[in-house]
Design an enzyme around this catalytic site. Sequence first.
Site, PDB file in Angstrom:
ATOM      1  CB  SER A 252      -0.870   0.004   1.262  1.00 41.40           C
ATOM      2  OG  SER A 252      -1.500   1.256   1.433  1.00 41.40           O
TER       3      SER A 252
ATOM      4  CE1 TYR B 235      -4.197  -1.867   5.136  1.00 41.05           C
ATOM      5  CE2 TYR B 235      -3.344   0.299   4.552  1.00 41.05           C
ATOM      6  CZ  TYR B 235      -3.875  -0.926   4.176  1.00 41.05           C
ATOM      7  OH  TYR B 235      -4.063  -1.209   2.829  1.00 41.05           O
TER       8      TYR B 235
END
Length: 231
Positions: A127, A140
């Site tokens: 990501s 995350y």
Amino acid sequence: MRTDLAGKAVVVTGGASGIGLACARAFRAEGARVAVIDRAPGADVRADVTDEAALAAAVETVARGFGGLDVVVGCAGISGPIGTPLAAITAADVAAVLAVNVTGQLLLVKHARPWLADGGAVVLLGSDSAFTAAPGMVPYCASKGAVVALTRALAVELPGIRVNCVCPSVVDTPMARADLGDVLDDPAFPVQAAADVARQVLFLASPASRPVNGQALLADFGLSARSAFPA
Ligand SMILES: NC(=O)c1ccc[n+]([C@@H]2O[C@H](COP(=O)([O-])OP(=O)(O)OC[C@H]3O[C@@H](n4cnc5c(N)ncnc54)[C@H](O)[C@@H]3O)[C@@H](O)[C@H]2O)c1
């Protein structure tokens, strides 16, 4: 660009939704044979990537059915506690995110490796959160930073297998909708489609990217490229 993926045996985790689903469709459109492993309905084989025995069995089922594997795509992931300040994050929150986003990816490659043909390719979902951060996303971001390091380590660890990851900015998927809601529709923020990411995955899975190994493809519309220089 020719992808030369026709007939290739591809396994996609997390392919019941979002980016994984778009990847499965994109590989099928190239003529590849695709099987989806997911804990959710819609999978060809149901398994939780954090359950090593179940994941190993699922990979074996897929690989035996295909007679081996050419491409492994790790899309299974969770966002964890988004919008949660550090003070409210628990060790259990962190462990849950790392278990899926990091350990699940490592275990996928571990169990797919014996079935992967020489010249095979692994593409993991990282990501842009590996490189840039927004408030309230600490676990995350940590997990996606780990995916970039995991990618590099696996590329070194596995001669003959290319391992790369894609690192997209926000993608319009059920995960992002659940976390961010209608802000995804605000034209002020660039949002990619799952199909955009699938094309990046196809490239890294294809012999078209033959010399690319151990890399993270950061696709964020150039947002992270901008200097703080006031001009
Ligand atoms: N949506 C975004 O903005 C975005 C941006 C960058 C990276 N990513 C990454 O892309 C990947 C896919 O995300 P998405 O947005 O398509 O999400 P999604 O929620 O639409 O799809 C994720 C899929 O993974 C599966 N999954 C989750 N945990 C699992 C587990 N333990 N075992 C098996 N399957 C499991 C889910 O069932 C689901 O089908 C994730 O790794 C995510 O972190 C997403």
